[in-house]
Structures are given as structure tokens and as C-alpha cells.
Write an enzyme that holds these catalytic residues in place. Structure first.
Site, PDB file in Angstrom:
ATOM      1  N   LYS A   1      -1.090   6.483  -4.574  1.00 17.19           N
ATOM      2  CA  LYS A   1      -2.017   5.743  -3.712  1.00 17.19           C
ATOM      3  C   LYS A   1      -3.152   5.252  -4.598  1.00 17.19           C
ATOM      4  O   LYS A   1      -4.006   6.013  -5.009  1.00 17.19           O
ATOM      5  CB  LYS A   1      -2.564   6.616  -2.594  1.00 17.19           C
ATOM      6  CG  LYS A   1      -3.505   5.845  -1.682  1.00 17.19           C
ATOM      7  CD  LYS A   1      -3.913   6.661  -0.479  1.00 17.19           C
ATOM      8  CE  LYS A   1      -4.600   5.818   0.571  1.00 17.19           C
ATOM      9  NZ  LYS A   1      -5.794   5.133   0.126  1.00 17.19           N
TER      10      LYS A   1
ATOM     11  N   PHE B   1       3.910  -2.614  -3.490  1.00 17.98           N
ATOM     12  CA  PHE B   1       4.616  -1.539  -2.797  1.00 17.98           C
ATOM     13  C   PHE B   1       5.483  -1.991  -1.635  1.00 17.98           C
ATOM     14  O   PHE B   1       6.152  -1.179  -1.011  1.00 17.98           O
ATOM     15  CB  PHE B   1       3.655  -0.429  -2.377  1.00 17.98           C
ATOM     16  CG  PHE B   1       2.482  -0.883  -1.563  1.00 17.98           C
ATOM     17  CD1 PHE B   1       2.624  -1.145  -0.225  1.00 17.98           C
ATOM     18  CD2 PHE B   1       1.231  -1.027  -2.164  1.00 17.98           C
ATOM     19  CE1 PHE B   1       1.539  -1.557   0.524  1.00 17.98           C
ATOM     20  CE2 PHE B   1       0.141  -1.435  -1.413  1.00 17.98           C
ATOM     21  CZ  PHE B   1       0.297  -1.707  -0.055  1.00 17.98           C
TER      22      PHE B   1
ATOM     23  N   ARG C   1      -0.471   1.534  13.036  1.00 18.72           N
ATOM     24  CA  ARG C   1      -0.778   2.782  12.358  1.00 18.72           C
ATOM     25  C   ARG C   1       0.310   3.726  12.818  1.00 18.72           C
ATOM     26  O   ARG C   1       0.250   4.283  13.896  1.00 18.72           O
ATOM     27  CB  ARG C   1      -2.142   3.278  12.796  1.00 18.72           C
ATOM     28  CG  ARG C   1      -2.874   4.020  11.716  1.00 18.72           C
ATOM     29  CD  ARG C   1      -4.268   4.344  12.190  1.00 18.72           C
ATOM     30  NE  ARG C   1      -5.267   3.555  11.506  1.00 18.72           N
ATOM     31  CZ  ARG C   1      -5.724   3.829  10.299  1.00 18.72           C
ATOM     32  NH1 ARG C   1      -5.276   4.854   9.638  1.00 18.72           N
ATOM     33  NH2 ARG C   1      -6.641   3.086   9.752  1.00 18.72           N
TER      34      ARG C   1
ATOM     35  N   GLU D   1      -1.487  -3.350  -4.042  1.00 22.84           N
ATOM     36  CA  GLU D   1      -2.844  -2.851  -4.234  1.00 22.84           C
ATOM     37  C   GLU D   1      -3.264  -3.240  -5.658  1.00 22.84           C
ATOM     38  O   GLU D   1      -2.561  -2.914  -6.622  1.00 22.84           O
ATOM     39  CB  GLU D   1      -2.870  -1.333  -4.051  1.00 22.84           C
ATOM     40  CG  GLU D   1      -4.243  -0.717  -4.129  1.00 22.84           C
ATOM     41  CD  GLU D   1      -4.985  -0.682  -2.786  1.00 22.84           C
ATOM     42  OE1 GLU D   1      -4.454  -1.201  -1.766  1.00 22.84           O
ATOM     43  OE2 GLU D   1      -6.094  -0.149  -2.760  1.00 22.84           O
TER      44      GLU D   1
ATOM     45  N   ARG E   1      -6.422  -4.040  -1.215  1.00 19.84           N
ATOM     46  CA  ARG E   1      -5.135  -4.534  -0.735  1.00 19.84           C
ATOM     47  C   ARG E   1      -5.001  -6.013  -1.038  1.00 19.84           C
ATOM     48  O   ARG E   1      -5.945  -6.778  -0.809  1.00 19.84           O
ATOM     49  CB  ARG E   1      -5.077  -4.310   0.779  1.00 19.84           C
ATOM     50  CG  ARG E   1      -3.749  -4.591   1.416  1.00 19.84           C
ATOM     51  CD  ARG E   1      -2.945  -3.336   1.402  1.00 19.84           C
ATOM     52  NE  ARG E   1      -1.734  -3.418   2.183  1.00 19.84           N
ATOM     53  CZ  ARG E   1      -1.471  -2.607   3.209  1.00 19.84           C
ATOM     54  NH1 ARG E   1      -2.368  -1.734   3.615  1.00 19.84           N
ATOM     55  NH2 ARG E   1      -0.330  -2.676   3.834  1.00 19.84           N
TER      56      ARG E   1
ATOM     57  N   LYS F   1      -0.851   9.071   4.356  1.00 14.70           N
ATOM     58  CA  LYS F   1      -1.681   9.299   3.172  1.00 14.70           C
ATOM     59  C   LYS F   1      -1.611  10.769   2.867  1.00 14.70           C
ATOM     60  O   LYS F   1      -1.685  11.592   3.769  1.00 14.70           O
ATOM     61  CB  LYS F   1      -3.149   9.048   3.536  1.00 14.70           C
ATOM     62  CG  LYS F   1      -3.594   7.680   3.396  1.00 14.70           C
ATOM     63  CD  LYS F   1      -5.099   7.682   3.500  1.00 14.70           C
ATOM     64  CE  LYS F   1      -5.501   7.194   4.867  1.00 14.70           C
ATOM     65  NZ  LYS F   1      -6.925   7.037   5.034  1.00 14.70           N
TER      66      LYS F   1
ATOM     67  N   ARG G   1      -7.360  -7.801   2.433  1.00 10.41           N
ATOM     68  CA  ARG G   1      -7.082  -7.178   3.721  1.00 10.41           C
ATOM     69  C   ARG G   1      -7.774  -7.928   4.856  1.00 10.41           C
ATOM     70  O   ARG G   1      -7.314  -7.960   5.964  1.00 10.41           O
ATOM     71  CB  ARG G   1      -7.579  -5.736   3.647  1.00 10.41           C
ATOM     72  CG  ARG G   1      -7.303  -4.918   4.862  1.00 10.41           C
ATOM     73  CD  ARG G   1      -7.210  -3.470   4.422  1.00 10.41           C
ATOM     74  NE  ARG G   1      -7.477  -2.567   5.518  1.00 10.41           N
ATOM     75  CZ  ARG G   1      -7.399  -1.250   5.404  1.00 10.41           C
ATOM     76  NH1 ARG G   1      -7.100  -0.706   4.247  1.00 10.41           N
ATOM     77  NH2 ARG G   1      -7.639  -0.478   6.412  1.00 10.41           N
TER      78      ARG G   1
ATOM     79  N   GLU H   1       4.610   7.518  -3.233  1.00 11.67           N
ATOM     80  CA  GLU H   1       4.083   6.546  -4.198  1.00 11.67           C
ATOM     81  C   GLU H   1       2.653   6.895  -4.552  1.00 11.67           C
ATOM     82  O   GLU H   1       1.953   7.501  -3.745  1.00 11.67           O
ATOM     83  CB  GLU H   1       4.073   5.137  -3.558  1.00 11.67           C
ATOM     84  CG  GLU H   1       5.430   4.614  -3.233  1.00 11.67           C
ATOM     85  CD  GLU H   1       5.358   3.337  -2.403  1.00 11.67           C
ATOM     86  OE1 GLU H   1       4.242   2.879  -2.071  1.00 11.67           O
ATOM     87  OE2 GLU H   1       6.422   2.811  -2.085  1.00 11.67           O
TER      88      GLU H   1
HETATM   89  P1  AMP Z   1      -6.800   3.979   3.739  1.00 10.65           P
HETATM   90  O1  AMP Z   1      -7.564   2.692   3.530  1.00 10.65           O
HETATM   91  O2  AMP Z   1      -7.455   5.139   3.069  1.00 10.65           O
HETATM   92  O3  AMP Z   1      -6.478   4.211   5.194  1.00 10.65           O
HETATM   93  O4  AMP Z   1      -5.355   3.864   3.020  1.00 10.65           O
HETATM   94  C1  AMP Z   1      -4.493   2.776   3.189  1.00 10.65           C
HETATM   95  C2  AMP Z   1      -4.664   1.809   2.035  1.00 10.65           C
HETATM   96  O5  AMP Z   1      -4.204   2.357   0.818  1.00 10.65           O
HETATM   97  C3  AMP Z   1      -3.820   0.575   2.177  1.00 10.65           C
HETATM   98  O6  AMP Z   1      -4.440  -0.367   3.000  1.00 10.65           O
HETATM   99  C4  AMP Z   1      -3.697   0.066   0.743  1.00 10.65           C
HETATM  100  O7  AMP Z   1      -4.796  -0.797   0.472  1.00 10.65           O
HETATM  101  C5  AMP Z   1      -3.905   1.319  -0.096  1.00 10.65           C
HETATM  102  N1  AMP Z   1      -2.751   1.708  -0.914  1.00 10.65           N
HETATM  103  C6  AMP Z   1      -2.834   2.117  -2.194  1.00 10.65           C
HETATM  104  N2  AMP Z   1      -1.626   2.423  -2.688  1.00 10.65           N
HETATM  105  C7  AMP Z   1      -0.727   2.203  -1.702  1.00 10.65           C
HETATM  106  C8  AMP Z   1       0.700   2.361  -1.603  1.00 10.65           C
HETATM  107  N3  AMP Z   1       1.451   2.802  -2.612  1.00 10.65           N
HETATM  108  N4  AMP Z   1       1.276   2.046  -0.410  1.00 10.65           N
HETATM  109  C9  AMP Z   1       0.533   1.606   0.633  1.00 10.65           C
HETATM  110  N5  AMP Z   1      -0.802   1.460   0.583  1.00 10.65           N
HETATM  111  C10 AMP Z   1      -1.439   1.749  -0.565  1.00 10.65           C
END
Ligand code: AMP
Length: 551
Positions: A237, A329, A405, A288, A242, A411, A258, A235
């Protein structure tokens, strides 16, 4: 519960830096905790006696602590100071001084968790005349009945330096794991027992968040597919914030960040999209939200849209000026049914059924299902071209695990990643910046040790309307100052920022052995991440190697 049982777990946790191992230890330990002590234990495990949203503080400085150790051990203050200097840590000093001074003949002291917790809370309530003496008494009372190791942790807890490396995330995972669960009473624990509907009720309480599912990283498309299984879903990102969207049986919409702040009032537009374009009597969605520029259509940096989260007035106008697009998502519950244990493919399917895509308003996250690396690569380029960070790759069979996690969601971002680092020191500016802390000493971590990796002084704004400002940063850091040497100050590591850079270089100037070229502050992440969540030295080393490979 005896306090010695808690210190045993601190010792064990301090010996491993592996998050999984920590979570397992914690979850086993939590099963033993008696219902009416859960709150105390859960807070003490985090090195605190008040929850994060509570502003009370223990308020004992190290000098006073040293005095209390002197009183409890019957040793001159000078000798305590000498030991302190020798060990470099007042916790260690108190352990050494008190382990031989036990007034009890028992192998373990009778000090209970409750007693420690109560005395520490009483410390926070002391003020005014005579309070110093009363504080000394409260601490000495604990220390005289403590063994060495207990004294060490009491001292560290009082000073706010527990350092056993329990991140909020690991703790929540442990609570959820231990759940389904023997623990009673702590809000999360209690709710987790009731399954999802319970967890979602916790979500509704501001300041008591249950963490949403977090992701690990993959370096390559192959690695992503390997971890998530083939085929997997990929998907976009989105780089926004969030949003958890809820609708109850009465049709009430809830919108949570969040951090679990309810932002319904700030986003009436989003509530409207949900009402209009999502079918169903009740649900919990994970999404998101990304801001975009009405004129250019381009996504906006988080900084800009974050203004809307805090907004208290002119809400309609701001909503007009700063529109957001909601990309959904996941669906965690639907029409009274808990879906977190359903495989992702089912949840995803449902998602596509219930959301009627509305351009630039609300829609399911852009996604594909594939077992081919090339397709992931291609989709990644599409995601980047559309202004996104990269991709999320997800295991189609996995359940939704709150707060975990886990290796079923990754990611995938190929570019030089920004780092999340802690601020451990700062410098007052010069000239018109003299009332601001304007340069920040950055640290990554190795276990619970913080290692310097550079200084950043760009990326912040002089005017607060323009984004994260020096003034805002100064406000955050000033109360954390522990030492001042001329213009330079040391601060308690609490503030976490995302830092961008051109390159990672080897450097003898900093204790991490690395330095960042052209570091710039991207955003403040303190609300989302604690010092235990910052990037590790190992990750810095990995990025360094990776960058060499690709150059
Ligand atoms: P990170 O904060 O860099 O660890 O990445 C995780 C965050 O990406 C999640 O908490 C979401 O806020 C965001 N996110 C954006 N797009 C998506 C997606 N398609 N699926 C899940 N999380 C997503």
C-alpha cells in the site's frame, strides 16, 4: 416529485447510521426519481442546491431564517427565538411551529422538489437593495405551503445543515446501484447507464468525479484473508496519491487524481512512462504515484509531492526535482473492452502482461498471492521496511466496483492509525502568529453528531514552501467562522484533516470522552473526504482498546 417524498427519505436516512442500509434506501429511492428532476434530487439529498465545485451559496443567516419562520407561521419573532432556544435547532423549531399552522387542508402539501430547488437557487441570486425582503418572501412562500417535516428540512437546507448523513460515497454507490438504472439525466446516472465507458467519460469532467474503489480495514492478517477469501492477493500500500491513467484510441494520455482533476500537464514524465512502458491501444489504469528522493531513494511524504499537483510553471524542473514512481494496481478497460466485471485475478494477470516494469518509473504494484497468514505478515514487514504504509489485500475473484467501499479489498496496517477528523473550532495565535488560526478543535463523529476529541496546534508550517501552512489553514477556515469569543472561534465543520498522535486516552474534558496525546496535523484531506467520512467514535474506541491490548 413532491418535496414530501424527499423528506420521507431524509427521515429514513436519518434513522440509520449504517452505510450499507443508507445506500440501499437511496438506491431504491433514486429508481423512483423522474429523469428531469435527477439533478435537483441528487443535490438536495446532499443538502445543497449547487454542486461542490460551484461557488454560489444560498447565503441566508440563521437570524433571517428565524424571521422567515415568524412570517410564515404568523408568530412573533420572539416566540420563534424561544422555540429555537428550547430545541437548540432552528430546523426543529420550524417543524414544531409550522406543523400546526398548515394553511392547506391536504394531508400532504403540494410543494414540489422543483419549487423548493428553484426558490433556494433564487435566494443565492439575490443581492443589493431590497434583497433581504425578497429573500424573506422566497423562504416564506415555501414554508407556508410546507408541512412540519418539510419545513424542518427546508430550514436545514437553507442553513447548510441537512445532517442526514449521506456521504458522497454512499450517494455515488447508490447511483451506480440504482443504475444500470432507471434514473436519467444526472451526469453520473446517465453515464453509469452506458457502463464503464460512460463512467470514464464522467471522470474526464473536472469537478464531477466518480469515486474510485475504496477500501475497508483489517486488523489482522487472518481477518484480511477471511474477508477476501483464500488465496488472496496482497500488495504494497503505497502512500502517495491515486492516479487514474487513461489512453484513448488516438493515443491521448489522461492523468486524473482522485478528485478527478486532470494533471497531465503537471506530470509530463508520467505520461512519457505510460507511452513507453504500457502496451495497448487504449486503456484505463488505476495506480498510486509516490514521490521519492533522488539522492536517498526513499519515498517522500505526500505533502512534498502535492506541490507538483498544483504546479503551473517550471514543470520540467519540478519533475526533475521531485520524481514520482507509478505503481499500477488495476486495469479497468483495455483495447475497448470493459473489464470491471472481470475477476481481479484476470485484470491482475493482464496488468503484468501489458506493463513493462521500469525501475522507479512505472511498474505493477509489488504483490504476492497467498493463502497463508504468515506470508502476509512477512510481506507486511517488507512493505513497511520499504517505506510503505502497509498492505492492500484483495479478493482475486472480485469485480471492480466504482465508488464502492466493499469487502473485497482491505487495508492492512498494523501501526497506530492516524485519524481523519473534522475541525469544528479554532484559536487565533499569539505574537507573530496572531493573524493565523493556529490551534484547531478536532472532532470525530457519532452518526451525524460531531464530538470533540482534542486540539491540535503542531504539524503545520510557518512557511508555505515547507508544507501545509498555518496561513493555508487560516484561509480555509476563516470563511467558515460562525461565532467568535475572544480569540476562540467556532467554524462550520467542513475542513477534514488527518491527525497523528502518540496515544488515545480517556478524557472527561471532551465530549467524545477521549483525548489524543500529542496530536499533530498530518495533512489536509478536505478535497478527498467530507465530514461524513471522518472517523467515528466507534473506531476511536476500537483503536483505544487495540492499543491497550498491544501495550
Ligand atoms: P485510504 O485512503 O487509506 O482509505 O486507502 C485507499 C488508498 O490507498 C487508495 O485510494 C489508493 O490511493 C491507495 N493505494 C496505495 N496502494 C494501493 C494498492 N496497491 N491498491 C489499491 N490502493 C492503493
Amino acid at each position: 416529485m413532491k418535496y414530501s417524498e424527499l423528506t420521507e427519505i431524509y427521515e429514513k436516512l436519518g434513522k440509520t447510521s449504517k452505510r450499507l442500509a443508507k445506500t440501499e434506501l437511496l438506491s431504491e429511492f433514486l429508481k423512483k426519481v423522474h429523469g428531469d428532476e435527477t439533478e435537483e434530487v441528487v443535490l438536495l439529498l446532499q443538502g445543497r442546491v449547487f454542486p461542490a465545485w460551484d461557488e454560489r451559496e444560498i447565503g441566508v443567516a440563521s437570524q433571517l431564517m428565524a424571521k422567515a419562520i415568524a412570517i410564515a407561521s404568523g408568530i412573533e419573532l420572539a416566540a420563534v427565538q424561544k422555540e429555537w432556544k428550547k430545541t437548540g435547532d432552528l430546523g426543529d423549531a420550524s417543524e414544531n411551529l409550522l406543523k400546526h399552522k398548515r394553511q392547506h387542508t391536504l394531508a400532504h402539501s403540494d410543494l414540489t422538489v422543483k419549487k423548493v430547488f428553484d426558490n433556494l437557487r433564487k435566494l443565492a441570486a439575490e443581492s443589493g437593495s431590497g434583497s433581504v425582503d425578497r429573500k424573506l418572501q422566497l423562504i416564506a412562500e415555501l414554508l407556508t405551503s410546507a408541512g412540519g417535516s418539510e419545513a424542518k428540512y427546508i430550514t436545514r437546507t437553507i442553513l447548510g445543515e441537512l445532517r442526514v448523513g449521506i456521504g458522497e460515497g454512499a450517494l455515488r454507490d447508490a447511483i451506480v446501484w440504482a443504475n444500470f438504472m432507471k434514473v436519467k439525466d444526472a451526469t453520473v446516472a446517465k453515464a453509469a447507464k452506458r457502463g464503464l465507458s460512460g463512467l470514464s467519460s464522467v471522470r474526464m469532467v473536472p469537478g464531477k468525479p466518480v469515486k474510485v474503489m475504496l477500501a475497508l480495514k483489517a486488523e489482522t492478517a487472518a481477518e484480511a484473508l477471511e474477508t477476501c477469501g483464500r488465496p488472496a492477493a496482497a500488495e504494497f500500500k503505497y502512500d502517495g496519491f491515486r492516479l487514474e491513467i487513461t489512453k484513448d484510441e488516438n493515443g491521448n494520455i489522461g492523468l486524473y487524481t482522485r478528485r478527478l482533476e486532470n494533471v497531465l500537464e503537471q506530470f509530463p514524465d508520467v505520461a512519457e512512462y505510460v507511452r513507453k512502458h504500457v502496451k495497448g491501444k487504449s486503456f484505463i489504469l488505476d495506480a498510486e504515484a509516490v514521490g521519492y528522493d533522488r539522492k536517498t531513494g526513499k519515498y517522500l511524504p505526500f505533502q512534498k509531492i502535492s506541490q507538483r499537483i498544483k504546479r503551473k510553471y517550471d514543470i520540467q524542473k519540478t519533475a526533475e526535482e521531485l520524481p514520482v514512481e507509478v505503481n499500477v494496481f488495476d486495469v479497468l478497460a483495455y483495447n475497448g473492452k470493459n473489464l470491471i466485471n472481470e475477476p481481479f485475478k484476470k485484470r491482475r494477470e493482464l496488468l503484468h502482461k501489458i506493463i513493462q516494469s521500469a525501475k522507479r518509473k512505472i511498474r505493477p504494484a509489488e504483490s504476492i498471492v497467498t493463502d497463508k497468514e504468515e506470508e502476509i505478515e512477512k510481506f507486511f514487514e517488507e512493505a513497511r521496511a520499504a517505506g510503505n504504509e502497509g498492505l492492500m489485500v484483495k479478493n482475486l475473484d472480485a469485480p471492480y466496483k466504482p465508488g464502492a467501499r466493499v469487502g473485497h479489498m482491505l487495508k492492512f496496517k498494523k501501526t497506530a492509525e492516524n485519524l481523519d477528523l473534522a475541525i469544528i473550532g479554532a484559536e487565533w495565535g499569539e505574537g507573530k502568529r496572531s493573524s493565523w488560526l493556529s490551534s484547531y478543535d478536532l472532532a470525530c463523529r457519532k452518526g451525524s453528531e460531531l464530538l470533540e476529541i482534542g486540539k491540535a496546534s503542531t504539524g503545520l508550517k510557518e512557511k508555505k514552501e515547507e508544507g501545509l501552512s498555518f496561513e493555508e489553514m487560516t484561509k480555509l477556515l476563516k470563511p467558515l467562522i460562525t461565532e467568535e469569543h475572544g480569540r476562540h472561534v467556532k467554524v462550520k465543520p467542513k475542513v477534514v484533516i488527518e491527525v497523528g498522535y502518540e496515544e488515545i486516552q480517556k478524557s472527561p474534558s471532551y465530549s467524545s470522552g477521549y483525548a489524543l496525546r500529542f496530536p499533530r496535523v498530518v495533512r489536509n484531506r478536505t478535497d478527498e473526504k467530507g465530514v461524513h467520512d471522518i472517523n467515528t467514535l466507534q473506531e476511536v474506541e476500537r483503536l483505544y482498546r487495540q492499543q491497550k491490548k498491544s501495550s
